[in-house]
Design a protein around this motif. Sequence first.
Motif, PDB file in Angstrom:
ATOM      1  N   VAL A  35     -42.504 -25.212   8.416  1.00 48.67           N
ATOM      2  CA  VAL A  35     -43.195 -24.709   9.602  1.00 48.67           C
ATOM      3  C   VAL A  35     -43.371 -25.870  10.569  1.00 48.67           C
ATOM      4  N   ALA A  36     -42.919 -25.709  11.786  1.00 49.75           N
ATOM      5  CA  ALA A  36     -42.943 -26.795  12.764  1.00 49.75           C
ATOM      6  C   ALA A  36     -44.361 -27.315  12.970  1.00 49.75           C
ATOM      7  N   GLY A  37     -44.506 -28.624  12.937  1.00 46.71           N
ATOM      8  CA  GLY A  37     -45.773 -29.261  13.286  1.00 46.71           C
ATOM      9  C   GLY A  37     -46.826 -29.282  12.208  1.00 46.71           C
ATOM     10  N   THR A  38     -46.537 -28.759  11.030  1.00 44.12           N
ATOM     11  CA  THR A  38     -47.555 -28.753   9.986  1.00 44.12           C
ATOM     12  C   THR A  38     -46.877 -28.665   8.624  1.00 44.12           C
ATOM     13  N   GLU A  39     -47.676 -28.826   7.580  1.00 45.70           N
ATOM     14  CA  GLU A  39     -47.175 -28.712   6.216  1.00 45.70           C
ATOM     15  C   GLU A  39     -48.141 -27.841   5.424  1.00 45.70           C
ATOM     16  N   LEU A  40     -47.635 -26.783   4.838  1.00 45.80           N
ATOM     17  CA  LEU A  40     -48.482 -25.881   4.077  1.00 45.80           C
ATOM     18  C   LEU A  40     -48.841 -26.485   2.726  1.00 45.80           C
ATOM     19  N   ASP A  41     -50.047 -26.189   2.266  1.00 43.06           N
ATOM     20  CA  ASP A  41     -50.521 -26.636   0.960  1.00 43.06           C
ATOM     21  C   ASP A  41     -50.947 -25.397   0.177  1.00 43.06           C
ATOM     22  N   THR A  42     -50.131 -24.999  -0.790  1.00 43.44           N
ATOM     23  CA  THR A  42     -50.371 -23.750  -1.505  1.00 43.44           C
ATOM     24  C   THR A  42     -51.692 -23.770  -2.260  1.00 43.44           C
ATOM     25  N   GLU A  43     -52.033 -24.890  -2.874  1.00 40.42           N
ATOM     26  CA  GLU A  43     -53.286 -24.972  -3.631  1.00 40.42           C
ATOM     27  C   GLU A  43     -54.491 -24.816  -2.711  1.00 40.42           C
ATOM     28  N   LYS A  44     -54.449 -25.446  -1.552  1.00 45.30           N
ATOM     29  CA  LYS A  44     -55.575 -25.335  -0.616  1.00 45.30           C
ATOM     30  C   LYS A  44     -55.650 -23.939  -0.013  1.00 45.30           C
ATOM     31  N   LEU A  45     -54.508 -23.328   0.226  1.00 43.31           N
ATOM     32  CA  LEU A  45     -54.525 -21.948   0.713  1.00 43.31           C
ATOM     33  C   LEU A  45     -55.065 -21.008  -0.358  1.00 43.31           C
ATOM     34  N   SER A  46     -54.798 -21.310  -1.609  1.00 40.73           N
ATOM     35  CA  SER A  46     -55.336 -20.496  -2.706  1.00 40.73           C
ATOM     36  C   SER A  46     -56.851 -20.622  -2.768  1.00 40.73           C
ATOM     37  N   ARG A  47     -57.364 -21.824  -2.541  1.00 36.87           N
ATOM     38  CA  ARG A  47     -58.824 -22.000  -2.506  1.00 36.87           C
ATOM     39  C   ARG A  47     -59.418 -21.259  -1.301  1.00 36.87           C
ATOM     40  N   ALA A  48     -58.696 -21.274  -0.185  1.00 34.72           N
ATOM     41  CA  ALA A  48     -59.157 -20.521   0.986  1.00 34.72           C
ATOM     42  C   ALA A  48     -59.173 -19.022   0.696  1.00 34.72           C
ATOM     43  N   ALA A  49     -58.219 -18.555  -0.108  1.00 32.67           N
ATOM     44  CA  ALA A  49     -58.167 -17.134  -0.469  1.00 32.67           C
ATOM     45  C   ALA A  49     -59.417 -16.739  -1.246  1.00 32.67           C
ATOM     46  N   SER A  50     -59.824 -17.575  -2.187  1.00 33.24           N
ATOM     47  CA  SER A  50     -61.045 -17.295  -2.954  1.00 33.24           C
ATOM     48  C   SER A  50     -62.272 -17.326  -2.050  1.00 33.24           C
ATOM     49  N   LEU A  51     -62.291 -18.277  -1.118  1.00 34.36           N
ATOM     50  CA  LEU A  51     -63.409 -18.362  -0.183  1.00 34.36           C
ATOM     51  C   LEU A  51     -63.465 -17.126   0.712  1.00 34.36           C
TER      52      LEU A  51
END
Length: 419
Positions: free
Chosen positions: A267-283
């Motif tokens: 994704v242009a301009g950023t890097e996804l972090d699956t683990e952090k997105l998973s924590r955001a999902a729980s939040l």
Amino acid sequence: MPLSMPDGHQPRYTDFEIAGISDETMREGGERALYGAEDGQKLQLIEALTEGGLRDIDLGSGLTEPRFLLRCLHAQHMLGRIPEDTQFVFNLTLKTWEPLSEALKIIPRDYLAKIQVSLGMVEHRQEEKLLERAHDHLTSLGVGSFRASILNAFSHEIDDKQYAFINEQVARVRALGIDLVRVNDSIGTLFPEATAVLAANLVRDNPDITFYLHSHDDRGLGLANSLASIFHGFQMVEGGVAGFGNRAGLANLEVMSQIFTERGISVAGTELDTEKLSRAASLAEEVFMVLPNVYRPVSGMLVRNENAGIVNVPDYLGVSRPVDYFLNPIGTFPTTVAQALDNAGFPERLTGDREFITAVADRLTDHMENVLYPAKRERFEELLRQVHEFYTDIVRLDAVQDAALDVLQERASDQVPAT
């Protein structure tokens, strides 16, 4: 006549870059939240989303949301709690644009210049040029840029008439200088093969427009359609962590992030972090008061659990992956018990003693069946009762009538002359 794939079209499946991901967790998660959400917690969720690499955050579309948007902009530009390159998008439809544009006046012009407004239902009252009037008014308020959203009730295929309608709306927004267009699968009935044909044709016929798909999960195809759209040319993609979105939800972003890693999609301009997105999902589940989906792909609380006593095909195939093993009565084989004790360092004279191993297995089974199961069954039934009770006090449309009657009664009381 059904639309067909353009001649010479070449899909892309690996090793390519898209322009961005639009996050709908906040907007559609807020719309779906039965009991609302507190602004402080919502801001924490936005911070978690950006920590996971998301940089396009869609907010709106309620009358209270401009005030929350202002809070987010203060947090971004005054406190530095949100990355500067995060784009906030305020979503409004042409059926509700007038009160929402009035509410947006709470935001200073220098902030309005930084946000983007998404104009939805662009076809509404087209003969009155409502889109053009709303765009001009919002521009006069100081809104910096726009994107547009085209509603559709797709079926299993796209016909020429439907495609011509989409292109007609694209031409209208292009005339306003808008070059970012969301195509909505508004009722979640689109199929991946139709998505592929639609994406390929729109990109070929509108090379100056950046497209992305709003893909609902009513048929369980939200993620499949989203992937099909970028495989066949769309330059952005959209979804929500934990699949948050109206009704059955949208494409699950932490699952998408995992797939992107495996496919070499960036994704242009950023890097996804699956683990952090998973924590955001729980939040997100906490913020919007949604019970955790414990077996949700990638981010579910229990999704990495495997029964140690059953021959798991991934283990058999030698696939390396993070796993938390457990035992239940189905999987308590003597060989499993012996292997577990051997791995723990028990001597061979014990691990090879069939009578000993059987006694250990029997003790485990007795505990699971006669102690643990009855206690958990009782607790589960109580939790289930509480869940049903929790979700009963939903404000339905009848409440509007009740509130109106209350107001009328209060007005009548106010008009009674004093004696």
